[in-house]
Design a protein around this motif. Structure first.
Motif, mmCIF file in Angstrom:
data_model
loop_
_atom_site.group_PDB
_atom_site.id
_atom_site.type_symbol
_atom_site.label_atom_id
_atom_site.label_comp_id
_atom_site.label_asym_id
_atom_site.label_seq_id
_atom_site.Cartn_x
_atom_site.Cartn_y
_atom_site.Cartn_z
ATOM 1 N N ASN A 153 1.921 -3.636 -19.505
ATOM 2 C CA ASN A 153 1.564 -4.124 -18.176
ATOM 3 C C ASN A 153 0.050 -4.114 -17.990
ATOM 4 N N ALA A 154 -0.414 -4.883 -17.013
ATOM 5 C CA ALA A 154 -1.813 -4.850 -16.582
ATOM 6 C C ALA A 154 -1.836 -4.470 -15.108
ATOM 7 N N PHE A 155 -2.328 -3.258 -14.798
ATOM 8 C CA PHE A 155 -2.373 -2.759 -13.434
ATOM 9 C C PHE A 155 -3.822 -2.519 -13.024
ATOM 10 N N SER A 156 -4.160 -2.900 -11.788
ATOM 11 C CA SER A 156 -5.489 -2.597 -11.258
ATOM 12 C C SER A 156 -5.407 -2.442 -9.748
ATOM 13 N N ASN A 157 -6.329 -1.645 -9.217
ATOM 14 C CA ASN A 157 -6.413 -1.459 -7.769
ATOM 15 C C ASN A 157 -7.880 -1.373 -7.375
ATOM 16 N N GLY A 158 -8.368 -2.418 -6.737
ATOM 17 C CA GLY A 158 -9.749 -2.453 -6.281
ATOM 18 C C GLY A 158 -9.901 -2.206 -4.803
ATOM 19 N N ILE A 159 -8.831 -1.782 -4.130
ATOM 20 C CA ILE A 159 -8.909 -1.510 -2.696
ATOM 21 C C ILE A 159 -9.634 -0.186 -2.458
ATOM 22 N N THR A 160 -10.618 -0.213 -1.628
ATOM 23 C CA THR A 160 -11.326 1.019 -1.258
ATOM 24 C C THR A 160 -10.883 1.521 0.114
ATOM 25 N N GLY A 161 -10.708 0.607 1.071
ATOM 26 C CA GLY A 161 -10.273 1.014 2.394
ATOM 27 C C GLY A 161 -11.362 1.712 3.173
ATOM 28 N N PRO A 162 -11.015 2.265 4.335
ATOM 29 C CA PRO A 162 -11.991 2.952 5.187
ATOM 30 C C PRO A 162 -12.290 4.341 4.635
ATOM 31 N N PRO A 163 -13.272 5.046 5.195
ATOM 32 C CA PRO A 163 -13.555 6.412 4.746
ATOM 33 C C PRO A 163 -12.314 7.294 4.833
ATOM 34 N N GLY A 164 -12.067 8.048 3.773
ATOM 35 C CA GLY A 164 -10.921 8.941 3.735
ATOM 36 C C GLY A 164 -9.666 8.337 3.129
ATOM 37 N N ALA A 165 -9.662 7.039 2.904
ATOM 38 C CA ALA A 165 -8.485 6.398 2.306
ATOM 39 C C ALA A 165 -8.354 6.796 0.844
ATOM 40 N N ARG A 166 -7.119 6.884 0.357
ATOM 41 C CA ARG A 166 -6.852 7.233 -1.031
ATOM 42 C C ARG A 166 -6.368 6.002 -1.785
ATOM 43 N N SER A 167 -6.847 5.851 -3.000
ATOM 44 C CA SER A 167 -6.397 4.724 -3.816
ATOM 45 C C SER A 167 -6.135 5.190 -5.237
ATOM 46 N N ALA A 168 -5.178 4.535 -5.897
ATOM 47 C CA ALA A 168 -4.826 4.882 -7.271
ATOM 48 C C ALA A 168 -4.266 3.651 -7.952
ATOM 49 N N THR A 169 -4.346 3.629 -9.258
ATOM 50 C CA THR A 169 -3.691 2.557 -9.993
ATOM 51 C C THR A 169 -2.224 2.896 -10.202
ATOM 52 N N LEU A 170 -1.945 4.077 -10.761
ATOM 53 C CA LEU A 170 -0.577 4.529 -10.988
ATOM 54 C C LEU A 170 -0.361 5.882 -10.325
ATOM 55 N N VAL A 171 0.743 6.010 -9.593
ATOM 56 C CA VAL A 171 1.180 7.307 -9.068
ATOM 57 C C VAL A 171 2.597 7.511 -9.576
#
Length: 202
Positions: free
Chosen positions: A175-193
């Motif tokens: 697979n090809a997974f990516s996450n470029g979302i940053t969101g507002p301060p305090g937001a959490r982002s991950a490619t795989l959980v």
């Protein structure tokens, strides 16, 4: 399709266009929804503009491109394009999540060769959300990115290309997974959980 009382068998949803990129083509909360199914194929569909038509309704649920809940055995989700899935804080009075593919239940499910992008949630944005056993993700492309408008992201607190929990087996291959979302301060982002008992990655 399907219900909690009776299992739906031998479902084929193939080569459909659901929604669209034009506002006149937007559809409601879910592009394809299945419950309690056996032997199903969801293949070569294009789902776009899901959730946008609910702009003036106080949403208490999430938005999803494909949603399967309950027992789902021998199911294949293949070669679909899922994009522009939107639960927008600036439009909806109650924030909610946006998910490309949402699976909750038990059974064998193969998700292969799908393209998922432009998933924008009110509080959560996830490409593939798995809460079922024995799922296989093969040869998919899942990419999340910021929309460039902070006002629509101000409630977003979590995003992930793939989020998995409660699995007895998860098989990830090529697979090809990516996450470029940053969101507002305090937001959490991950490619795989991955909160999964057994994970096979290749």
């Amino acid at each position: 399709i399907g219900s909690s009382q009776k299992q739906a068998v031998d479902i084929r949803i193939v080569a459909n266009t659901i929604g669209g990129s034009s506002p006149s083509d937007y559809v409601g909360m879910t592009g394809i929804a299945l419950r309690n199914i056996l032997d199903a194929t969801i293949e070569r569909n294009t789902l776009s503009g899901i959730g946008l038509s609910w702009a003036d309704i106080a949403l208490k649920w999430g938005i999803s491109g494909i949603e399967i809940i309950g027992v789902a055995d021998n199911v294949q989700i293949s070669k679909n394009v899922i994009c522009l899935i939107l639960s927008d804080y600036s439009r909806n009075r109650v924030v909610a999540y946006a998910i490309g593919i949402y699976l909750e239940g038990a059974g064998s499910i193969l998700i292969d060769n799908n393209i998922i992008h432009s998933i924008h949630g009110g509080d959560r944005a996830v490409g593939v959300y798995l809460r079922s056993s024995n799922a296989m993700l093969w040869h998919n492309s899942v990419g999340l990115a910021d929309r460039g408008n902070v006002a629509t992201l101000k409630s977003l607190y979590f995003s992930a290309a793939v989020y998995s929990e409660g699995h007895s087996l998860l098989d990830l291959r090529n697979n090809a997974f990516s996450n470029g979302i940053t969101g507002p301060p305090g937001a959490r982002s991950a490619t795989l959980v991955l909160n999964t008992t057994d994970v096979l990655r290749r």
